[in-house]
Each structure stands twice: as structure tokens, then as C-alpha cells.
Write a protein that holds these residues in place. Structure first.
Motif, PDB file in Angstrom:
ATOM      1  N   GLY A  30       0.821  -1.216   0.000  1.00  0.00           N
ATOM      2  CA  GLY A  30       0.000   0.000   0.000  1.00  0.00           C
ATOM      3  C   GLY A  30       0.848   1.256   0.000  1.00  0.00           C
ATOM      4  O   GLY A  30       0.517   2.251  -0.671  1.00  0.00           O
ATOM      5  N   LEU A  31       1.984   1.231   0.741  1.00  0.00           N
ATOM      6  CA  LEU A  31       2.889   2.384   0.750  1.00  0.00           C
ATOM      7  C   LEU A  31       3.484   2.609  -0.634  1.00  0.00           C
ATOM      8  O   LEU A  31       3.608   3.767  -1.082  1.00  0.00           O
ATOM      9  CB  LEU A  31       3.991   2.153   1.784  1.00  0.00           C
ATOM     10  CG  LEU A  31       5.074   3.215   1.863  1.00  0.00           C
ATOM     11  CD1 LEU A  31       4.490   4.561   2.252  1.00  0.00           C
ATOM     12  CD2 LEU A  31       6.174   2.797   2.842  1.00  0.00           C
ATOM     13  N   GLU A  32       3.835   1.541  -1.315  1.00  0.00           N
ATOM     14  CA  GLU A  32       4.408   1.680  -2.654  1.00  0.00           C
ATOM     15  C   GLU A  32       3.406   2.311  -3.619  1.00  0.00           C
ATOM     16  O   GLU A  32       3.763   3.191  -4.420  1.00  0.00           O
ATOM     17  CB  GLU A  32       4.858   0.308  -3.157  1.00  0.00           C
ATOM     18  CG  GLU A  32       5.499   0.335  -4.533  1.00  0.00           C
ATOM     19  CD  GLU A  32       5.948  -1.040  -4.979  1.00  0.00           C
ATOM     20  OE1 GLU A  32       6.522  -1.129  -6.082  1.00  0.00           O
ATOM     21  OE2 GLU A  32       5.728  -2.020  -4.232  1.00  0.00           O
ATOM     22  N   LYS A  33       2.162   1.876  -3.563  1.00  0.00           N
ATOM     23  CA  LYS A  33       1.143   2.463  -4.440  1.00  0.00           C
ATOM     24  C   LYS A  33       0.951   3.941  -4.145  1.00  0.00           C
ATOM     25  O   LYS A  33       0.805   4.767  -5.070  1.00  0.00           O
ATOM     26  CB  LYS A  33      -0.174   1.713  -4.261  1.00  0.00           C
ATOM     27  CG  LYS A  33      -0.131   0.277  -4.751  1.00  0.00           C
ATOM     28  CD  LYS A  33      -1.465  -0.415  -4.506  1.00  0.00           C
ATOM     29  CE  LYS A  33      -1.408  -1.872  -4.966  1.00  0.00           C
ATOM     30  NZ  LYS A  33      -2.699  -2.568  -4.716  1.00  0.00           N
ATOM     31  N   THR A  34       0.976   4.301  -2.861  1.00  0.00           N
ATOM     32  CA  THR A  34       0.793   5.712  -2.495  1.00  0.00           C
ATOM     33  C   THR A  34       1.946   6.576  -2.993  1.00  0.00           C
ATOM     34  O   THR A  34       1.733   7.669  -3.559  1.00  0.00           O
ATOM     35  CB  THR A  34       0.660   5.829  -0.968  1.00  0.00           C
ATOM     36  OG1 THR A  34      -0.447   5.042  -0.528  1.00  0.00           O
ATOM     37  CG2 THR A  34       0.440   7.270  -0.558  1.00  0.00           C
ATOM     38  N   LEU A  35       3.172   6.093  -2.797  1.00  0.00           N
ATOM     39  CA  LEU A  35       4.322   6.891  -3.220  1.00  0.00           C
ATOM     40  C   LEU A  35       4.402   7.016  -4.735  1.00  0.00           C
ATOM     41  O   LEU A  35       4.754   8.082  -5.261  1.00  0.00           O
ATOM     42  CB  LEU A  35       5.611   6.259  -2.674  1.00  0.00           C
ATOM     43  CG  LEU A  35       5.760   6.236  -1.146  1.00  0.00           C
ATOM     44  CD1 LEU A  35       7.077   5.602  -0.759  1.00  0.00           C
ATOM     45  CD2 LEU A  35       5.650   7.637  -0.566  1.00  0.00           C
ATOM     46  N   ARG A  73       1.944   7.054  -6.748  1.00  0.00           N
ATOM     47  CA  ARG A  73       0.843   7.887  -7.227  1.00  0.00           C
ATOM     48  C   ARG A  73       1.033   9.355  -6.889  1.00  0.00           C
ATOM     49  O   ARG A  73       0.619  10.240  -7.671  1.00  0.00           O
ATOM     50  CB  ARG A  73      -0.461   7.371  -6.612  1.00  0.00           C
ATOM     51  CG  ARG A  73      -1.704   8.108  -7.093  1.00  0.00           C
ATOM     52  CD  ARG A  73      -2.974   7.554  -6.481  1.00  0.00           C
ATOM     53  NE  ARG A  73      -2.987   7.701  -5.016  1.00  0.00           N
ATOM     54  CZ  ARG A  73      -2.881   6.687  -4.179  1.00  0.00           C
ATOM     55  NH1 ARG A  73      -2.721   5.444  -4.635  1.00  0.00           N
ATOM     56  NH2 ARG A  73      -2.909   6.898  -2.876  1.00  0.00           N
ATOM     57  N   GLU A  74       1.676   9.690  -5.777  1.00  0.00           N
ATOM     58  CA  GLU A  74       1.709  11.067  -5.313  1.00  0.00           C
ATOM     59  C   GLU A  74       3.096  11.712  -5.341  1.00  0.00           C
ATOM     60  O   GLU A  74       3.202  12.916  -5.087  1.00  0.00           O
ATOM     61  CB  GLU A  74       1.158  11.134  -3.881  1.00  0.00           C
ATOM     62  CG  GLU A  74      -0.277  10.658  -3.779  1.00  0.00           C
ATOM     63  CD  GLU A  74      -0.897  10.971  -2.436  1.00  0.00           C
ATOM     64  OE1 GLU A  74      -0.341  11.855  -1.738  1.00  0.00           O
ATOM     65  OE2 GLU A  74      -1.914  10.365  -2.083  1.00  0.00           O
ATOM     66  N   LEU A  82       4.151  11.666   3.581  1.00  0.00           N
ATOM     67  CA  LEU A  82       3.477  10.439   3.149  1.00  0.00           C
ATOM     68  C   LEU A  82       3.928   9.236   3.991  1.00  0.00           C
ATOM     69  O   LEU A  82       3.113   8.399   4.392  1.00  0.00           O
ATOM     70  CB  LEU A  82       3.753  10.182   1.668  1.00  0.00           C
ATOM     71  CG  LEU A  82       3.152  11.192   0.680  1.00  0.00           C
ATOM     72  CD1 LEU A  82       3.588  10.871  -0.742  1.00  0.00           C
ATOM     73  CD2 LEU A  82       1.631  11.193   0.775  1.00  0.00           C
ATOM     74  N   HIS A 120       1.500   7.059   6.601  1.00  0.00           N
ATOM     75  CA  HIS A 120       1.327   5.604   6.425  1.00  0.00           C
ATOM     76  C   HIS A 120       1.721   4.842   7.697  1.00  0.00           C
ATOM     77  O   HIS A 120       0.990   3.936   8.127  1.00  0.00           O
ATOM     78  CB  HIS A 120       2.168   5.119   5.245  1.00  0.00           C
ATOM     79  CG  HIS A 120       2.106   3.640   5.041  1.00  0.00           C
ATOM     80  ND1 HIS A 120       1.036   3.031   4.405  1.00  0.00           N
ATOM     81  CD2 HIS A 120       2.959   2.631   5.399  1.00  0.00           C
ATOM     82  CE1 HIS A 120       1.236   1.717   4.366  1.00  0.00           C
ATOM     83  NE2 HIS A 120       2.402   1.461   4.961  1.00  0.00           N
ATOM     84  N   ASP A 124      -2.359  17.686  -9.778  1.00  0.00           N
ATOM     85  CA  ASP A 124      -2.731  17.071  -8.508  1.00  0.00           C
ATOM     86  C   ASP A 124      -3.235  18.114  -7.509  1.00  0.00           C
ATOM     87  O   ASP A 124      -4.241  17.886  -6.812  1.00  0.00           O
ATOM     88  CB  ASP A 124      -1.515  16.343  -7.936  1.00  0.00           C
ATOM     89  CG  ASP A 124      -1.814  15.651  -6.622  1.00  0.00           C
ATOM     90  OD1 ASP A 124      -2.565  14.641  -6.649  1.00  0.00           O
ATOM     91  OD2 ASP A 124      -1.313  16.087  -5.572  1.00  0.00           O
ATOM     92  N   ARG A 176      -7.067  18.545  -5.878  1.00  0.00           N
ATOM     93  CA  ARG A 176      -7.316  18.560  -4.438  1.00  0.00           C
ATOM     94  C   ARG A 176      -8.134  19.792  -4.032  1.00  0.00           C
ATOM     95  O   ARG A 176      -8.983  19.705  -3.133  1.00  0.00           O
ATOM     96  CB  ARG A 176      -5.989  18.556  -3.682  1.00  0.00           C
ATOM     97  CG  ARG A 176      -5.206  17.265  -3.787  1.00  0.00           C
ATOM     98  CD  ARG A 176      -3.868  17.407  -3.069  1.00  0.00           C
ATOM     99  NE  ARG A 176      -3.040  16.240  -3.247  1.00  0.00           N
ATOM    100  CZ  ARG A 176      -3.077  15.156  -2.476  1.00  0.00           C
ATOM    101  NH1 ARG A 176      -3.932  15.115  -1.453  1.00  0.00           N
ATOM    102  NH2 ARG A 176      -2.278  14.131  -2.707  1.00  0.00           N
TER     103      ARG A 176
END
Length: 435
Positions: free
Chosen positions: A169-174, A176-177, A223, A227, A388, A392
């Protein structure tokens, strides 16, 4: 008349031969009887050999006399005269030549003797020993099973420990953002996966992220903090801003003491909960020497286990001149087809020795850290930041408006088809707020 005379002489000769044979047989028996008492002390096998030899010599003598008698008195008419007597041998004799003699001598059948297995003790016949299976073999099988279960259980525990921190989940967040720093993100995730795969360590994980202003260092720290707060709890994550927590240099010694006390309390709490805490130090270039000394003692000294199970993340722009110079001078040699991870691996390989030499002169704390440089952001990355931020804030993401806003940012001269921003995405928030 001659035929009758020859037949008569032949019959007489045969009668004489039989008489002589019987006489000689009686004499031989008498001689053998006479010798028997004298040979009674010998073994039975020796006596049998002597008897066979005597019979053979008597038979040979009779054959010689018979041959000489027939040649001298009983010659047939018209037969050639013998010049020399024939000597009797067994070479030409067959069983059919003397049927009476061959029938009278009994033939013994040779018995095949079975081989006997003799043993040293007792000398009797014994059954061969049976091969017994050792019971130790079953113990060895049991040991293999126990080791396999332990290894399998250890692997399962490692997987459970990694799953607790939800690194996927951390990898997907980093990804993406965080824009333009995919290589650095992969390097940071690799360090976290290797460290979090087990709970027992011989040193804490210390990672230092360096890069120019606006490339996403603080955003990456926020981030990570968010997390880890969701997986280990609020009390095991510390975000330390030097300009906010200790703005005055006169209070540096007290700040260092307070920070050491806070870290000790957090690592003890983490040890009780069997978790790994995270300490994030943003704007590390403004940290005082007293604070750096306190952190160095916590990181480098061989203390108890709870101090070894911790993650320290430093964010600073130290050495940004080397990063900027390297990217501007080598952008023309970088292939456009090269992936982000490939470009970052080259950046790390070439800049890590330079950054280590520069940082070690400032403080020995950086000798314990793994260096990860963050590169400059291109114009496309700045446009992604605008997209981005506008999303937001609820603005319509118009491409023309985004390109206009990105054009207001200052850039370095284009090199090798790359147009790098001088301030990164640092002015994006301010420009969107003006809309």
C-alpha cells in the motif's frame, strides 16, 4: 584241418590265460593279505593308493606276458612275423576293448560337495546375520521434519511481519503522489523491505534523502509519516522539524536532551508492542551540532535491542549543488529511452561517493546513513504537480491553464531535450491558491 588246429590252439590259449589270471589274482590277494598287517598303521587313504598301484602293476605285467606268449607259440599261418614286442599302455584302450574287465570294476559317482560357510567361533554352520534397521534413522527423519517446520514457520513469520506494515500500500501511495522520483522511491522501498522482513537487527536503519529545493523531500516524509501512523500507531512516529522544535541555537543542548529522552521512551514502548518506530527529521541542514551528537550516539553505539529496532529518516538539501551540477552536465548523455530506475541507479552510483565525502566533513552521523539523492524535476513533472494540487482544491483541471501555470516557473536552460525546474514544485501550492 588247419582251421580246426588254429581254433583249438586259440581255445587252449584262452584257457591258459584265464587260469593264469585266476592264479595271479589269488597270488595278488595273498600278497595284499600279507601286506595288510604291515600297513594297518597307515590311514585308509594311503592304503587305498597302495592297493590301486599294486593292481595296476600286476595287470600291466599280465598284459606283457600275454602279449609275449601269443607272439612266440600261437602264430597264425600267413601272419607277418613280429620284429619287436609291443609294450602295453592305456592309451589305446577303451571300455569296449575289455568288456568283462570294465563290467567287473565298479565306477563310483563323484558327489558334489556343498560349500559350507564356516565361522570362527564354534566352526559350525550358522545362519547369515540379518541386517537390522537402526532406530537412529527414525530420529534423523524426525529431526529433518522439525527443522523443516521451523524454517517454514520462520518464513511465514517474516511474511506476517512485512504484511503488518503494508509496504504494498505504501508503494502504491508513493508512486501515485510523488512525481519525478520513481528511482528514489524504489531505493527507499527496497531498504524498508529488507529491514522490516525481520524483527531482530544488529543496527538501526538510517536513510538520508538529499536533493535541491522543491523536488519532494518534505512531501515524501509526510506520506511516510501518515502511512506508519496508520500501521504502528500515532505514538511510534515522530516528525521533527528543527526550525519549529528548536529554533534558538542557545537551546540546542536542552533540545538534544529532550530529543534523546523522547526517542528512548518511544523505542521502549515499541519494544513492548513488538513494533518498529519511525523517526523523521526534516530540514536536517539546520540541525545543531548538539542534536546531531545526540542522534549519533543513539545510532552508532551498541545499545540494547530496542535501540537497534528503529528507522531514522533524514531529509535535507545538503549536497544539492553536486546533484544539480551532475544532472545539468550529464543530461545530454542520458538516453531518453532509459527508465527512471535506470537513471536513478546511475545517479546514485556516481553521486554517492561525492555526497559521502561532503557530508562526513560536516558530521560523523552521515557515515552511518545510506544516501539516496533526489534529482531535478522536469517541466512534465511540474505539470503533474499542478494537476494534482488543482484536483485537491476542487478546480477544473484544464490542460491549457495547467500549461500556462507551469510556464510561469523558472527553468534551467534546456540540455539534451530536458528542461529542469529551478524550484521544482515548491511554487505550485502558492500559484494554485491565487486562482
Amino acid at each position: 584241418m588247419s582251421d580246426q588246429d588254429s581254433s583249438t590252439s586259440a581255445s587252449q590259449t584262452e584257457g591258459e590265460f584265464e587260469g593264469e589270471t585266476e592264479g595271479e589274482g589269488e597270488r595278488d590277494e595273498k600278497q595284499s593279505d600279507g601286506l595288510a598287517p604291515s600297513l594297518s598303521n597307515f590311514s585308509s587313504s594311503l592304503r587305498a593308493v597302495i592297493r590301486i598301484k599294486q593292481k595296476y602293476q600286476a595287470l600291466k605285467k599280465r598284459r606283457q606276458e600275454l602279449t609275449l606268449g601269443l607272439g612266440g607259440a600261437g602264430t597264425y599261418t600267413g601272419a607277418p612275423a613280429r620284429t619287436s614286442p609291443k609294450i602295453f599302455t592305456f592309451d589305446g584302450l577303451t571300455p569296449s576293448t575289455f568288456p568283462a574287465m570294465s563290467s567287473s570294476i565298479p565306477q563310483r559317482k563323484k558327489k558334489r560337495r556343498k560349500k559350507r560357510v564356516l565361522f570362527p567361533n564354534g566352526g559350525g554352520r550358522r545362519a547369515p546375520p540379518k541386517q537390522e534397521h537402526s532406530r537412529a534413522k527414525y530420529c534423523l527423519y524426525l529431526l529433518f521434519a522439525i527443522v523443516f517446520l521451523q524454517v517454514y514457520n520462520a518464513i511465514e513469520n517474516l511474511d506476517d511481519h512485512v504484511l503488518r506494515y503494508d509496504l504494498e500500500g505504501l508503494e502504491k501511495t508513493l508512486r501515485r503522489e510523488v512525481f519525478g522520483q520513481q528511482g528514489a522511491v524504489e531505493g527507499l522501498l527496497s531498504h524498508l523491505k529488507d529491514y522490516l522482513s525481520t524483527y531482530v537487527h544488529n543496527k538501526p536503519l538510517v536513510v538520508s534523502l538529499h536533493g535541491p529545493s522543491g523536488v519532494g523531500k518534505s512531501h515524501l516524509g509526510r506520506l511516510l509519516a501518515g502511512h506508519f501512523r496508520s500501521v504502528v500507531g500515532e505514538t511510534l512516529v515522530l516528525q521533527y522539524y528543527v526550525l519549529h522544535h528548536c529554533p534558538q541555537e542557545a537551546d540546542a543542548l536542552q533540545c538534544a536532551h529532550d530529543l534523546s529522552t523522547l526517542i528512548s521512551e518511544m523505542v521502549e514502548r515499541a519494544e513492548e508492542e513488538e513494533k518498529i518506530p519511525l523517526f523523521i527529521f526534516d530540514e536536517a541542514e539546520h540541525m545543531h551540532n548538539e542534536i546531531l551528537d545526540a542522534l549519533w550516539q543513539l545510532v552508532a553505539s551498541k545499545q540494547s535491542n530496542e535501540y537497534l529496532n528503529a528507522i531514522y529518516l533524514f531529509l535535507s538539501n545538503l549536497g544539492h549543488e553536486h546533484i544539480t551540477k551532475h544532472m545539468l552536465h550529464n543530461s545530454s548523455s542520458i538516453s531518453m529511452a532509459m527508465t527512471a530506475s535506470g537513471r536513478h541507479s546511475n545517479l546514485v552510483k556516481e553521486l554517492t561517493p561525492i555526497l559521502h565525502n561532503t557530508l562526513e566533513k560536516l558530521h560523523p552521523l552521515w557515515t552511518e546513513a545510506d544516501i539516496l539523492p533526489l534529482g531535478l524535476l522536469e517541466k512534465g513533472h511540474v505539470m503533474d504537480c499542478f494537476l494534482d494540487e488543482m484536483t485537491r482544491e476542487g478546480f477544473y483541471p484544464d490542460h491549457a491553464n495547467i500549461e500556462r501555470l507551469a510556464g510561469e516557473i523558472e527553468y534551467y536552460p534546456a540540455v539534451g531535450g530536458h528542461e529542469y525546474s529551478q524550484t521544482g514544485c515548491k511554487q505550485v501550492v502558492a500559484k494554485v491558491n491565487l486562482l
